[in-house]
Design a protein around this motif. Sequence first.
Motif, short mmCIF file in Angstrom:
data_model
loop_
_atom_site.label_atom_id
_atom_site.label_comp_id
_atom_site.label_asym_id
_atom_site.label_seq_id
_atom_site.Cartn_x
_atom_site.Cartn_y
_atom_site.Cartn_z
N ALA A 229 43.35 31.74 51.38
CA ALA A 229 43.32 30.64 50.45
C ALA A 229 41.91 30.42 49.91
CB ALA A 229 43.81 29.36 51.13
N GLY A 230 40.91 30.54 50.79
CA GLY A 230 39.54 30.39 50.36
C GLY A 230 39.14 31.49 49.39
N HIS A 231 39.67 32.70 49.63
CA HIS A 231 39.36 33.83 48.77
C HIS A 231 39.90 33.59 47.37
CE1 HIS A 231 38.69 37.97 47.62
NE2 HIS A 231 39.97 38.11 47.33
N ARG A 232 41.11 33.01 47.29
CA ARG A 232 41.73 32.81 45.99
C ARG A 232 41.17 31.58 45.26
NH1 ARG A 232 43.29 37.68 45.22
NH2 ARG A 232 44.66 38.45 46.84
N GLY A 233 40.82 30.55 46.03
CA GLY A 233 40.50 29.29 45.41
C GLY A 233 39.04 29.11 45.01
N ARG A 234 38.15 30.02 45.41
CA ARG A 234 36.74 29.82 45.14
C ARG A 234 36.44 30.14 43.67
NH1 ARG A 234 36.96 34.88 44.93
NH2 ARG A 234 37.05 36.31 46.67
N PRO A 235 35.34 29.62 43.15
CA PRO A 235 34.95 29.96 41.78
C PRO A 235 34.51 31.41 41.69
CG PRO A 235 33.24 28.68 42.88
CD PRO A 235 34.44 28.67 43.79
N ALA A 236 34.59 31.96 40.48
CA ALA A 236 34.19 33.34 40.27
C ALA A 236 32.72 33.52 40.60
CB ALA A 236 34.46 33.74 38.82
N ALA A 237 32.36 34.69 41.13
CA ALA A 237 30.97 35.01 41.41
C ALA A 237 30.73 36.44 40.96
CB ALA A 237 30.67 34.85 42.90
N HIS A 238 30.09 36.58 39.81
CA HIS A 238 29.82 37.90 39.25
C HIS A 238 28.31 38.03 39.03
CE1 HIS A 238 34.10 38.00 38.71
NE2 HIS A 238 34.09 37.07 37.79
N GLU A 239 27.67 38.84 39.84
CA GLU A 239 26.22 39.03 39.74
C GLU A 239 25.91 40.33 39.00
OE1 GLU A 239 23.99 38.52 43.27
OE2 GLU A 239 25.16 36.80 43.98
N VAL A 240 24.86 40.29 38.19
CA VAL A 240 24.47 41.44 37.36
C VAL A 240 23.07 41.89 37.74
CG1 VAL A 240 24.07 42.26 35.02
CG2 VAL A 240 25.94 40.66 35.46
N ILE A 241 22.88 43.22 37.86
CA ILE A 241 21.57 43.80 38.17
C ILE A 241 20.97 44.36 36.89
CG2 ILE A 241 20.37 45.59 39.49
CD1 ILE A 241 22.69 45.42 41.52
N ARG A 242 19.85 43.81 36.49
CA ARG A 242 19.20 44.23 35.24
C ARG A 242 18.31 45.46 35.48
NH1 ARG A 242 22.43 41.44 31.87
NH2 ARG A 242 22.53 39.24 32.50
N ASP B 286 34.91 44.43 34.59
CA ASP B 286 36.16 43.72 34.32
C ASP B 286 36.92 43.49 35.62
OD1 ASP B 286 35.66 43.78 31.56
OD2 ASP B 286 36.44 45.82 31.43
N VAL B 287 36.79 42.29 36.16
CA VAL B 287 37.47 41.92 37.40
C VAL B 287 38.18 40.59 37.17
CG1 VAL B 287 35.85 43.13 38.90
CG2 VAL B 287 35.42 40.75 38.28
N PRO B 288 39.21 40.28 37.98
CA PRO B 288 39.88 38.98 37.85
C PRO B 288 38.89 37.83 38.01
CG PRO B 288 41.13 40.46 39.26
CD PRO B 288 39.81 41.13 39.00
N ASN B 289 39.22 36.70 37.40
CA ASN B 289 38.31 35.57 37.39
C ASN B 289 37.90 35.09 38.78
OD1 ASN B 289 38.09 35.41 34.62
ND2 ASN B 289 39.85 34.05 34.40
N ASP B 290 38.84 35.19 39.75
CA ASP B 290 38.52 34.66 41.08
C ASP B 290 38.00 35.73 42.02
OD1 ASP B 290 40.86 36.03 41.33
OD2 ASP B 290 41.88 34.53 42.57
N ALA B 291 37.69 36.91 41.48
CA ALA B 291 37.17 38.00 42.32
C ALA B 291 35.66 37.87 42.47
CB ALA B 291 37.53 39.35 41.72
N LEU B 292 35.14 38.60 43.46
CA LEU B 292 33.70 38.68 43.69
C LEU B 292 33.21 40.04 43.22
CD1 LEU B 292 33.69 37.32 47.36
CD2 LEU B 292 33.13 36.01 45.31
N SER B 293 32.11 40.09 42.49
CA SER B 293 31.64 41.39 42.01
C SER B 293 30.13 41.38 41.82
CB SER B 293 32.33 41.76 40.69
OG SER B 293 31.87 40.94 39.64
N VAL B 294 29.55 42.57 41.98
CA VAL B 294 28.15 42.81 41.67
C VAL B 294 28.12 44.10 40.86
CG1 VAL B 294 25.82 43.20 42.55
CG2 VAL B 294 27.39 41.75 43.83
N THR B 295 27.46 44.09 39.72
CA THR B 295 27.46 45.29 38.89
C THR B 295 26.13 45.47 38.18
OG1 THR B 295 28.62 46.43 37.07
CG2 THR B 295 28.39 44.06 36.88
N PRO B 296 25.70 46.71 37.98
CA PRO B 296 24.54 46.95 37.12
C PRO B 296 24.91 46.63 35.68
CG PRO B 296 25.00 48.85 38.52
CD PRO B 296 26.19 47.96 38.60
N ASP B 297 23.93 46.32 34.86
CA ASP B 297 24.15 46.15 33.43
C ASP B 297 24.08 47.53 32.80
OD1 ASP B 297 24.10 45.58 30.72
OD2 ASP B 297 22.89 43.77 30.97
#
Length: 378
Positions: A330-343, A148-159
């Motif tokens: 500004a680039g940090h806030r304006g970019r699309p969300a990037a949430h990667e998942v490790i299966r 659970d991270v903000p929409n414009d945050a960057l994250s990588v998480t295991p499933d």
Amino acid sequence: MSRVRIVDVAREAGVSLGTVSNALNHPERVRPDTRKLIEETIDRLGYLPNQSARLLAGGTNKVLGLVLPCLTHGCSVQIVNGARNEALRHGYDLIVLCANEDAEYEARYLRFLAGMQVAGALVQPVGDVERYEELGLPVHTVYLGVRDVPNDALSVTPDFEAQGSVVAEHVLSHGAQHVAVIGEPDVPMRAQRLEGVRSALAVYEPERVELILEGRSHGSIDGVCLGSMLARRDPAERPDAIIALSDVLATGAIAGVQAAGCSVPDDIMVAGCDGNPLAWTGAVQLTTCSPAGYELGRKGVQLLIRTIEEAEEERAVLHVRSQGALAMQAGHRGRPAAHEVIRPFLLERASTGATPLTGEDFEGFPTGIPEYDVGSFL
């Protein structure tokens, strides 16, 4: 002893001052043989670059920061190694900081890294991610291991939910009809593993399910007590499978079951969920899911560097070097969300019925089989 200056390096190497500057700040602009000569000269003279002057001159700080809650879990060690190896591959150095499970220290370290003007930061949060986003730190940040991270945050998480379901499906497919689930779902990752276990149980519908939601995941003694308690029951009331929400707890449970005079896996199958190599030291090889830490660190750095490079390209196009920090934010806030998942995938071992490995199994394999080599996961 006088301080070695950049002009001394240039004179000794027989190149221009600009070439040395490029070798330090933009190595891709310098021929490999010239860059090697300059690096050897720097080492010989003991030159120490002035990072503050380098940044003021428009150079880049090729350093990433990594803030972890602890360094006592196998996943933490994996994250460090994965992040370090990937950072070095891209020409970055890595600073590792341990918050000791303290959200205040974690926030302080993030501010410290921003003050150092690191190129980017990775953090496995103890505190609320929303809080760190509200700080508005002018540094790209990738969050590790949180869903659970903000929409414009960057994250990588295991499933984490899949970790639980993969292990539960395995023991249930091996005929388990009375399943005991042990461990405190006191943090999101263990709570999500529990949801995955419950999902698998709902599909397979074993005859009996016990949720014993107790047992700390950082110490095996709780697992010993719970395993012993379950194994000492009358055989008709004894579970035929124990699923622990952490590998440390599962390893303890194996010891407890054996201390009570029962066999693992013949009387009771035991499995863990979190893929923690530092817990794989018991007498019976533990079935669990694949360790995710190395990929967490590696993919986190990949995502961070990709974001940094995209921001640098944007600044180059806009020609706004004087407002670099603002452009980065500004680039940090304006970019699309990037949430990667490790299966995850299953590591089937002796604690649920797989044939234990012996020395003969490794004949002809000089490096062993990765799934069973703890070092390969660290």
